[in-house]
Design an enzyme around this catalytic site. Structure first.
Site, PDB file in Angstrom:
ATOM      1  N   LYS A  22       0.826  -1.216   0.000  1.00  0.00           N
ATOM      2  CA  LYS A  22       0.000   0.000   0.000  1.00  0.00           C
ATOM      3  C   LYS A  22       0.858   1.262   0.000  1.00  0.00           C
ATOM      4  O   LYS A  22       0.650   2.163  -0.804  1.00  0.00           O
ATOM      5  CB  LYS A  22      -0.910   0.014   1.238  1.00  0.00           C
ATOM      6  N   ASN A  23       1.817   1.327   0.923  1.00  0.00           N
ATOM      7  CA  ASN A  23       2.535   2.591   1.065  1.00  0.00           C
ATOM      8  C   ASN A  23       3.529   2.839  -0.067  1.00  0.00           C
ATOM      9  O   ASN A  23       4.013   3.959  -0.229  1.00  0.00           O
ATOM     10  CB  ASN A  23       3.192   2.686   2.450  1.00  0.00           C
ATOM     11  N   CYS A 116      -6.032   8.191   8.250  1.00  0.00           N
ATOM     12  CA  CYS A 116      -6.085   7.754   9.648  1.00  0.00           C
ATOM     13  C   CYS A 116      -5.584   8.853  10.568  1.00  0.00           C
ATOM     14  O   CYS A 116      -4.471   9.351  10.405  1.00  0.00           O
ATOM     15  CB  CYS A 116      -5.230   6.495   9.832  1.00  0.00           C
ATOM     16  N   ARG A 121      -0.596  14.760  12.649  1.00  0.00           N
ATOM     17  CA  ARG A 121       0.319  14.353  11.571  1.00  0.00           C
ATOM     18  C   ARG A 121       0.724  15.580  10.743  1.00  0.00           C
ATOM     19  O   ARG A 121       0.180  15.833   9.665  1.00  0.00           O
ATOM     20  CB  ARG A 121      -0.327  13.258  10.723  1.00  0.00           C
ATOM     21  N   ASP A 306       3.576   0.669  12.199  1.00  0.00           N
ATOM     22  CA  ASP A 306       2.365   0.102  11.598  1.00  0.00           C
ATOM     23  C   ASP A 306       2.114  -1.340  12.026  1.00  0.00           C
ATOM     24  O   ASP A 306       1.108  -1.937  11.631  1.00  0.00           O
ATOM     25  CB  ASP A 306       2.441   0.187  10.060  1.00  0.00           C
ATOM     26  N   ARG A 399      -9.178   0.226   3.581  1.00  0.00           N
ATOM     27  CA  ARG A 399      -8.233   1.162   2.960  1.00  0.00           C
ATOM     28  C   ARG A 399      -6.940   0.465   2.574  1.00  0.00           C
ATOM     29  O   ARG A 399      -6.249   0.893   1.654  1.00  0.00           O
ATOM     30  CB  ARG A 399      -7.856   2.276   3.955  1.00  0.00           C
TER      31      ARG A 399
HETATM   32  N1  EPU Z   1       6.492  14.398  11.028  1.00  0.00           N
HETATM   33  C1  EPU Z   1       6.662  15.719  11.288  1.00  0.00           C
HETATM   34  N2  EPU Z   1       6.589  16.597  10.247  1.00  0.00           N
HETATM   35  C2  EPU Z   1       6.349  16.197   8.968  1.00  0.00           C
HETATM   36  C3  EPU Z   1       6.169  14.836   8.712  1.00  0.00           C
HETATM   37  C4  EPU Z   1       6.243  13.937   9.767  1.00  0.00           C
HETATM   38  O1  EPU Z   1       6.889  16.113  12.435  1.00  0.00           O
HETATM   39  O2  EPU Z   1       6.299  17.050   8.075  1.00  0.00           O
HETATM   40  C5  EPU Z   1       6.606  13.403  12.125  1.00  0.00           C
HETATM   41  C6  EPU Z   1       5.296  12.674  12.378  1.00  0.00           C
HETATM   42  O3  EPU Z   1       4.467  13.387  13.268  1.00  0.00           O
HETATM   43  C7  EPU Z   1       5.775  11.358  12.935  1.00  0.00           C
HETATM   44  C8  EPU Z   1       7.106  11.123  12.213  1.00  0.00           C
HETATM   45  O4  EPU Z   1       7.503  12.385  11.707  1.00  0.00           O
HETATM   46  O5  EPU Z   1       6.042  11.476  14.307  1.00  0.00           O
HETATM   47  C9  EPU Z   1       7.041  10.143  11.069  1.00  0.00           C
HETATM   48  O6  EPU Z   1       5.999  10.479  10.177  1.00  0.00           O
HETATM   49  P1  EPU Z   1       6.048  10.119   8.627  1.00  0.00           P
HETATM   50  O7  EPU Z   1       6.061  11.369   7.848  1.00  0.00           O
HETATM   51  O8  EPU Z   1       7.149   9.144   8.399  1.00  0.00           O
HETATM   52  O9  EPU Z   1       4.662   9.405   8.397  1.00  0.00           O
HETATM   53  P2  EPU Z   1       3.721   9.505   7.134  1.00  0.00           P
HETATM   54  O10 EPU Z   1       4.545   9.682   5.914  1.00  0.00           O
HETATM   55  O11 EPU Z   1       2.609  10.461   7.377  1.00  0.00           O
HETATM   56  C10 EPU Z   1       3.844   6.982   6.582  1.00  0.00           C
HETATM   57  C11 EPU Z   1       2.872   5.868   6.350  1.00  0.00           C
HETATM   58  C12 EPU Z   1       2.209   5.489   7.669  1.00  0.00           C
HETATM   59  C13 EPU Z   1       3.286   5.107   8.672  1.00  0.00           C
HETATM   60  C14 EPU Z   1       4.345   6.201   8.802  1.00  0.00           C
HETATM   61  C15 EPU Z   1       5.538   5.793   9.654  1.00  0.00           C
HETATM   62  C16 EPU Z   1       2.157   6.287   4.100  1.00  0.00           C
HETATM   63  C17 EPU Z   1       1.080   6.739   3.208  1.00  0.00           C
HETATM   64  N3  EPU Z   1       1.884   6.316   5.408  1.00  0.00           N
HETATM   65  O12 EPU Z   1       3.094   8.060   7.106  1.00  0.00           O
HETATM   66  O13 EPU Z   1       1.408   4.372   7.370  1.00  0.00           O
HETATM   67  O14 EPU Z   1       2.701   4.896   9.937  1.00  0.00           O
HETATM   68  O15 EPU Z   1       4.854   6.546   7.483  1.00  0.00           O
HETATM   69  O16 EPU Z   1       6.164   4.677   9.115  1.00  0.00           O
HETATM   70  O17 EPU Z   1       3.219   5.887   3.666  1.00  0.00           O
HETATM   71  C18 EPU Z   1      -0.392   2.909   7.671  1.00  0.00           C
HETATM   72  O18 EPU Z   1      -0.005   2.318   6.645  1.00  0.00           O
HETATM   73  O19 EPU Z   1      -1.275   2.453   8.438  1.00  0.00           O
HETATM   74  C19 EPU Z   1       0.207   4.190   8.003  1.00  0.00           C
HETATM   75  C20 EPU Z   1      -0.341   5.021   8.858  1.00  0.00           C
END
Ligand code: EPU
Length: 420
Positions: A22-23, A116, A121, A306, A399
């Site tokens: 998915k990701n 989610c 976030r 995750d 999802r």
């Molecule tokens: N963060 C910031 N600022 C940003 C971006 C992130 O402070 O601009 C912080 C977040 O608050 C968090 C950490 O950095 O504490 C990591 O967040 P990340 O950006 O890596 O998460 P994401 O890209 O929003 C993706 C996956 C999530 C998964 C996380 C962590 C996708 C679409 N989503 O989210 O997947 O939990 O990386 O590995 O790739 C899921 O599949 O259920 C899911 C939620």
């Protein structure tokens, strides 16, 4: 509203085939709009996040054809840099359209994403990246608008303040077609980052270092069409492994990259499951007797956030006291721990750590999924529990898990979807 009915207490046996990640796919589909020509993407899972993303792309003018797990995207006639806000708000990864539209057209107007909401976030690191590439950024409570700043768009060096999957992906996508070199420091190293880089390189990009903490993107003038297959889903595979650990059984999990699974399989083995790795499959055997353990979630190659909820279910059934510390999304426990408690689990949350005292068994209950992985964990708990569990809010689960009912029933589980 639909729900799942899970009649627990039966071990899982047989084989299950894991779908495309998915990701990875939610990053690669938006990135495909950078390509001049037709991208053929294989091993695309049929999940609601993919369906929404394809509708968004169609809405801005991409031509999409889909047959089984293969999607063809022709982005030649994209005519809009403002994707339909109501669709964008339905999922998280729609924010990759910011980087993709900025990279292709130099501008974008994208609603803030949904998805989610298990934690706050922020996307400040994405914005920092776009600004470093020369974009003027307007950010409101509703949308982000990007356009070229006074000096135009070009490659730059960006050091992320936090390791972020989303920011790494968005900056990679935005930078591929910009002049000069972009260097992302403190980049995320997840398998889907490498998959995105491999996809873009197959189409003609010049990206090196993906999978390390420094990713280098040398801008190219154009990308051309091609064919690419998405990697298997690490978290889907981990979910089936955790289900067998919790409910007991003997299952061959097929179409996986065992290297990606080590952070998960090593913990399950520590808890008492027998794990056998093959080239592209993993066998797990478990008699349902698990020992306590300690897990701390971390960015890849650490134990994935995750998989936090799924391993927590295993801990609720393990002998002794386990400790589960969340270091990526602190509030993620609140999505499912109280639901597990209603099934007989003993979980004390102390800041970033859940202290889980193993119980002899869990009992069926009616529980509500509050996010995707929480929902997966409640299904696992239902499979391991005595009696019948009803899992509500299953749109979250749909999802991200392709043909979940079919896959679990194929392993002998008693699970069905009930349309209320
Ligand atoms: N963060 C910031 N600022 C940003 C971006 C992130 O402070 O601009 C912080 C977040 O608050 C968090 C950490 O950095 O504490 C990591 O967040 P990340 O950006 O890596 O998460 P994401 O890209 O929003 C993706 C996956 C999530 C998964 C996380 C962590 C996708 C679409 N989503 O989210 O997947 O939990 O990386 O590995 O790739 C899921 O599949 O259920 C899911 C939620």
């Amino acid at each position: 509203m639909a729900r799942y009915e899970v009649i627990g207490g039966k071990p899982l046996n047989g084989a299950v085939t894991i779908s495309g990640a998915k990701n990875a796919v939610v990053a690669i589909l938006p990135a495909a709009i950078l390509v001049n020509g037709v991208c053929r993407i294989e091993n695309v899972p049929d999940i609601s996040d993919v369906r929404i993303l394809l509708s968004i792309l169609e809405g801005i003018g991409a031509k999409i054809t889909r047959e089984d797990g293969t999607v063809e995207i022709d982005s030649t006639d994209i005519h809009s840099t403002c994707p339909e806000p109501e669709l964008v708000k339905k999922m998280r990864a729609s924010y990759y359209l910011m980087g993709a539209l900025l990279g292709r057209f130099g501008k974008a107007h994208v609603a803030l994403p949904g998805g989610c909401n298990f934690a706050s976030r922020p996307i400040d690191q994405h914005i920092k990246g776009f600004a470093a590439l020369g974009a003027d950024v307007e950010e409101t409570e509703e949308y982000v608008a990007l356009q070229p700043g006074a000096n135009g768009l070009q490659g730059n060096r960006i050091s992320l303040d936090v390791v972020s999957v989303g920011a790494t992906v968005n900056i990679m996508i935005a930078a591929v077609l910009l002049p000069g070199q972009t260097i992302i420091e403190n980049a995320a190293k997840e398998p889907h980052i490498v998959d995105l880089a491999n996809f873009l390189n197959t189409m003609g990009a010049q990206i090196s270092g993906a999978g390390t903490d420094t990713v280098k993107i040398r801008g190219v003038e154009a990308l051309q069409g091609g064919t690419y297959a998405i990697i298997p889903d690490q978290i889907e595979a981990g979910t089936y492994l955790a289900a067998v650990a919790a409910a007991g059984g003997n299952v061959l999990v097929k179409n996986v990259i065992p290297k990606h699974m080590e952070c998960i399989t090593s913990k399950l083995a520590e808890m008492g499951a027998e794990i056998i790795n093959y080239d592209d499959a993993i066998r797990i055997r478990c008699d349902g007797k698990l020992h306590h353990t300690t897990v701390k979630t971390r960015p890849y190659p650490g134990f994935p956030t995750d998989m936090q909820a799924q391993i927590c279910v295993c801990m609720t059934l393990a002998s002794g006291v386990s400790r589960l510390t969340e270091s990526v999304y602190e509030t993620r426990f609140f999505g499912y721990c109280s639901e597990l408690e209603s099934m007989g689990a003993d979980i004390q949350i102390n800041g970033k750590t859940a202290i889980v005292t193993g119980a002899d068994r869990l009992y069926g209950s009616t529980v509500t999924a509050k996010d995707l992985r929480a929902g997966a964990a409640l299904i696992i708990a239902g499979l391991a529990a005595e009696g019948t569990t009803y899992v509500k809010n299953i749109h979250y689960v749909e999802r991200g898990y392709e043909r979940l009912i079919e896959k679990f029933t194929g392993l002998g589980a008693q699970i069905r979807r009930i349309e209320d």
